[in-house]
Design an enzyme around this catalytic site. Structure first.
Site, short mmCIF file in Angstrom:
data_model
loop_
_atom_site.label_atom_id
_atom_site.label_comp_id
_atom_site.label_asym_id
_atom_site.label_seq_id
_atom_site.Cartn_x
_atom_site.Cartn_y
_atom_site.Cartn_z
N ASP A 36 0.84 -1.20 0.00
CA ASP A 36 0.00 0.00 0.00
C ASP A 36 0.87 1.25 0.00
OD1 ASP A 36 -2.26 1.54 0.07
OD2 ASP A 36 -2.77 1.10 2.15
N ARG A 49 -0.29 8.89 -10.16
CA ARG A 49 -0.49 7.64 -9.41
C ARG A 49 0.12 6.46 -10.17
NH1 ARG A 49 -3.75 7.27 -5.40
NH2 ARG A 49 -4.22 5.11 -5.94
N HIS A 53 2.67 3.43 -9.11
CA HIS A 53 2.54 1.98 -9.28
C HIS A 53 3.77 1.40 -9.98
CE1 HIS A 53 -1.39 2.06 -7.63
NE2 HIS A 53 -1.98 2.66 -8.66
N THR A 82 -10.75 -7.29 -5.36
CA THR A 82 -12.05 -7.24 -6.06
C THR A 82 -12.65 -5.83 -5.95
OG1 THR A 82 -13.11 -8.04 -4.04
CG2 THR A 82 -12.61 -9.69 -5.71
N ASN A 84 -10.78 -3.05 -6.21
CA ASN A 84 -9.97 -2.11 -7.00
C ASN A 84 -10.61 -1.74 -8.34
OD1 ASN A 84 -6.75 -3.36 -5.83
ND2 ASN A 84 -7.88 -1.54 -5.18
N TRP A 85 -11.65 -2.48 -8.77
CA TRP A 85 -12.35 -2.09 -10.01
C TRP A 85 -13.02 -0.74 -9.88
CZ3 TRP A 85 -10.97 -5.02 -13.94
CH2 TRP A 85 -10.65 -6.36 -13.74
N ARG A 87 -11.64 1.93 -9.05
CA ARG A 87 -10.66 2.99 -9.37
C ARG A 87 -10.90 3.52 -10.79
NH1 ARG A 87 -5.13 2.36 -6.10
NH2 ARG A 87 -6.07 1.63 -4.19
N ARG A 204 1.90 -5.07 6.10
CA ARG A 204 1.18 -4.02 5.39
C ARG A 204 1.98 -2.73 5.48
NH1 ARG A 204 -5.04 -2.63 4.50
NH2 ARG A 204 -4.69 -0.85 3.16
N SER A 212 -8.04 -5.45 5.18
CA SER A 212 -8.63 -5.18 3.86
C SER A 212 -8.98 -6.42 3.05
CB SER A 212 -7.69 -4.29 3.04
OG SER A 212 -7.58 -3.03 3.64
C1 FPP Z 1 -1.75 0.32 -3.34
O1 FPP Z 1 -1.33 1.64 -3.48
C2 FPP Z 1 -1.28 -0.52 -4.40
C3 FPP Z 1 -2.08 -1.14 -5.33
C4 FPP Z 1 -3.54 -1.02 -5.33
C5 FPP Z 1 -1.56 -1.98 -6.39
C6 FPP Z 1 -0.26 -2.68 -6.15
C7 FPP Z 1 0.44 -2.75 -7.45
C8 FPP Z 1 1.78 -2.71 -7.62
C9 FPP Z 1 2.72 -2.73 -6.50
C10 FPP Z 1 2.40 -2.62 -8.98
C11 FPP Z 1 2.18 -3.74 -9.91
C12 FPP Z 1 2.24 -5.08 -9.32
C13 FPP Z 1 2.94 -6.11 -9.83
C14 FPP Z 1 2.85 -7.44 -9.21
C15 FPP Z 1 3.85 -5.94 -10.97
P1 FPP Z 1 -2.44 2.77 -3.50
O2 FPP Z 1 -2.65 3.16 -4.91
O3 FPP Z 1 -3.66 2.31 -2.79
O4 FPP Z 1 -1.69 3.91 -2.71
P2 FPP Z 1 -2.39 5.06 -1.85
O5 FPP Z 1 -3.17 4.41 -0.76
O6 FPP Z 1 -1.24 5.85 -1.36
O7 FPP Z 1 -3.25 5.84 -2.82
#
Ligand code: FPP
Length: 272
Positions: A36, A49, A53, A82, A84-85, A87, A204, A212
């Site tokens: 996270d 963002r 990633h 499930t 994350n869709w 977003r 985490r 979560s």
């Molecule tokens: C949370 O950060 C992260 C994710 C929802 C996705 C995790 C994906 C990766 C680490 C990259 C791709 C993965 C692989 C396996 C190649 P957030 O966007 O929720 O961060 P925030 O809470 O600060 O907004």
């Protein structure tokens, strides 16, 4: 357990000191990570963002290299839930693009490091092109005997448990399963994680202290480690620190400490 110490950190470095303090006989068999903080990492740098990633994907590479050198049996990474869709479409598309890129660029490294690729989660909903990449990675690494790397995609614990329950009811309805046969063992064998030991350590990042919907059944006795560090900044030192914290914990699985089993403790009953 064969730890590749020089591969993780050179002698004389602080990371090496940390590594040398770890007890090889107390390594977690299975580490699960809720990655996270990519968004916040990017925001702090005025980046998009998606760039966050991308930096997160780099942290995944580092972590996998380290766990394989630590000879850890399994790692499960929460990459897409499930939920994350919900977003923005652009971000969702970028995440799947990053996963494909990750597979393209890492497949050789997976084979070289003897890593076996797998997934958990409901792949039905994924784009067929993504599923093709996943199949390719699974096929290419099927004979690898080192660390098992499971990426959680369109995964949530409740979704998984609902699926298992539906399967049980369907089997029972067709007379193939008696209610008495549905025990913890049966459930374990029908989860996405069947065959993998439960996580010993759940990490985490980014300061949130929540589970979560990740591996709800499987983390019943996991040690949970929360860190303020944002996922893209989670490197070798951070992983070793998490394992060090894990090794200092006293796991009782609902029982008592060995020293309390001597009968000298009058009321020892409620350890968890
Ligand atoms: C949370 O950060 C992260 C994710 C929802 C996705 C995790 C994906 C990766 C680490 C990259 C791709 C993965 C692989 C396996 C190649 P957030 O966007 O929720 O961060 P925030 O809470 O600060 O907004």
């Amino acid at each position: 357990m064969m730890i590749d110490r020089d591969g993780i950190a050179l002698p004389g470095t602080p990371e090496r000191q940390l590594l040398d303090e770890l007890r090889p006989d107390r390594m977690p068999r299975h580490v699960a990570i809720i990655m996270d903080g990519n968004g916040r990492w990017a925001k702090a740098r005025n980046l998009s963002r998606i760039q966050g990633h991308r930096a997160g994907a780099q942290a995944v590479r580092t972590t996998l290299e380290t766990v394989s050198r630590l000879d850890i049996e399994a790692i499960t990474l929460y990459a897409f839930s499930t939920e994350n869709w919900k977003r923005p479409k652009l971000e969702i598309r970028a995440l799947w693009g990053l996963l494909k890129e990750f597979i393209d660029s890492q497949l050789d490294t997976f084979k070289k490091n003897n890593l076996r690729f797998g997934t958990i989660g409901d792949l039905e909903r994924l784009d067929p092109s993504v599923r093709k990449y996943l199949d390719r990675a699974r096929q290419a690494t099927r004979d690898c005997t080192g660390t098992l790397v499971k990426i959680a995609l369109n995964y949530s614990g409740r979704h998984e448990l609902s699926r298992v329950l539906r399967e049980a009811v369907a089997n029972a309805g067709q007379g193939r399963l008696k209610p008495d046969e549905i025990d913890e063992d049966w459930i374990n064998r029908h989860l996405d994680t069947a065959g993998t030991p439960d996580p010993d350590l759940l990490i985490r990042t980014s300061g949130e202290q929540r589970v979560s919907n990740f591996l709800l059944w499987q983390i019943a006795y996991s040690e949970i480690y929360f860190t303020e560090v944002l996922w893209p900044d989670f490197g070798v030192t951070e992983l070793l620190e998490a394992i060090q914290s894990y090794q200092q914990r006293n796991r009782r699985f609902g029982g008592l400490d060995p020293e309390n089993l001597t009968g000298t403790e009058p009321h020892g009953g409620t350890s968890v």
